[in-house]
Design an enzyme around this catalytic site. Structure first.
Site, PDB file in Angstrom:
ATOM      1  N   ARG A 181       5.377   0.458   2.233  1.00  0.00           N
ATOM      2  CA  ARG A 181       6.815   0.334   1.890  1.00  0.00           C
ATOM      3  C   ARG A 181       6.700  -0.753   0.952  1.00  0.00           C
ATOM      4  NH1 ARG A 181       7.289   4.986   2.812  1.00  0.00           N
ATOM      5  NH2 ARG A 181       8.709   6.032   3.866  1.00  0.00           N
ATOM      6  N   GLU A 232      11.748   1.577  -6.799  1.00  0.00           N
ATOM      7  CA  GLU A 232      11.078   2.566  -7.346  1.00  0.00           C
ATOM      8  C   GLU A 232      11.877   3.701  -8.102  1.00  0.00           C
ATOM      9  OE1 GLU A 232       7.364   2.499  -3.989  1.00  0.00           O
ATOM     10  OE2 GLU A 232       8.752   4.170  -4.080  1.00  0.00           O
ATOM     11  N   HIS A 234       3.460   5.325  -5.848  1.00  0.00           N
ATOM     12  CA  HIS A 234       3.913   5.982  -4.599  1.00  0.00           C
ATOM     13  C   HIS A 234       3.269   7.348  -4.652  1.00  0.00           C
ATOM     14  CE1 HIS A 234       7.152   5.523  -1.222  1.00  0.00           C
ATOM     15  NE2 HIS A 234       6.001   6.043  -0.615  1.00  0.00           N
TER      16      HIS A 234
END
Length: 318
Positions: free
Chosen positions: A235, A264, A281
């Site tokens: 994370r 993000e 990601h």
């Protein structure tokens, strides 16, 4: 009576997998694009269940949506959902804890190798018309180095298996596991300071909680070796990226491989530096893992609506 499942937000091309799971059930599936609690409340009025990718599901959401019987999270982490508030309202929250056990460790290893062997630097140089083996100097030998793992769940344990053959010394920081469990995996349990000071490669695998937010901050980076590389496929907020970028620019650490960022997508481009490798990601992703994730969470939510106990509960909503 027909139940309604609202997909609050998703970046899949369509909801065909979810629709296939629900095909024979008396369920209406509705796809939306809501990220904030206010948006979720607006689009999910009267919903019996939510499927959530990135949306924030707060206590206000549960207060405003009294018909909710389940919330399913696309993925492992549930930091965007107030699971305690859900339990207070009698709403079970489910996730998919093991859909990307192969993908995340494989991606972590890919980032490690790309950083160690300076693959992006060489690629960039060649595409710019430069054929020069020194473009990536200095390169250190991976074999025999020390790898520190922050967190010791299923993903870092699989990573240990994947790096077998590189003859790495493995250190683990995780206050919630026994030293004997770590030793059984061929690693040594240490405190965080020792891990940071001894490891050439530090890979972050902790869940995001109040305790772990900014776990890797300026002080932690100061404790790392100058030849250290930081990897984060967990994370973004686990790492203070401003402090990280300063450390890389100053040469206090050698580089980083980041699949996640605190914001993000980022509102401004992150540091453009040859020593940092970024991916968007994507560590969780393969065609197989995405299919498994979507099918599993939809099946679990459907089961709850049909009176079954959840298969992957993350709270106690009795």
């Amino acid at each position: 009576m027909t139940a309604t499942i609202v997909v609050t937000d998703y970046d899949f091309p369509d909801l065909s997998i979810e629709s296939a799971v629900l095909d024979d059930a008396a369920v209406e599936l509705r796809g939306e694009y809501a990220r904030t609690p206010e948006e979720v409340i607006d689009v999910a009025e009267g919903a019996d269940a939510l499927l959530v990718q990135y949306a924030d599901v707060t206590d206000e959401v549960f207060e405003a949506l009294p018909d909710l019987q389940a919330v399913g999270r696309y993925g492992i982490g549930v930091d965007s959902i107030d699971v305690d508030a859900a339990a207070d309202h009698g709403v079970p929250v489910v996730n998919v804890p093991d859909y990307c056990i192969e993908e995340v460790p494989t991606h972590t290893l890919a980032l490690l190798l790309a950083c160690v062997r300076k693959v992006p630097s060489y690629d960039r140089a060649i595409k710019g018309g430069e054929w020069d083996w020194t473009a990536g100097k200095p390169i250190r030998r991976l074999t025999g180095a020390t790898l520190g793992l922050v967190g010791f769940g299923k993903l870092p344990r699989r990573l240990i298996e994947l790096v077998d053959g590189f003859d790495l010394e493995i250190l683990v920081y995780d206050p919630y596991v026994d030293a004997a469990d770590v030793e059984d995996a061929g690693a040594e349990k240490v405190d965080l300071d020792a891990l940071l000071e001894r490891s050439r490669y530090v890979s972050v695998h902790a869940p995001l909680t109040d305790e772990t937010r900014n776990l890797i901050d300026a002080d932690a980076l100061d404790r790392m070796r100058e030849d250290a590389i930081l990897l984060n496929t967990a994370r973004g907020p686990l790492v203070d990226t401003d402090a990280l970028f300063e450390a890389v620019e100053a040469g206090d650490i050698a580089g980083a491989g980041l699949d996640v960022l605190p914001e993000e997508p980022p509102s401004k481009p992150p540091l453009d530096h040859d020593a940092i490798v970024y991916t968007p990601h994507v560590a969780f992703y393969s065609e197989e893992s995405e299919t498994t994730m979507r099918r599993t969470v939809t099946e679990d939510v459907l089961g709850i609506l049909q009176g079954e106990a959840p298969h992957n509960p993350v709270n106690d909503a009795d």
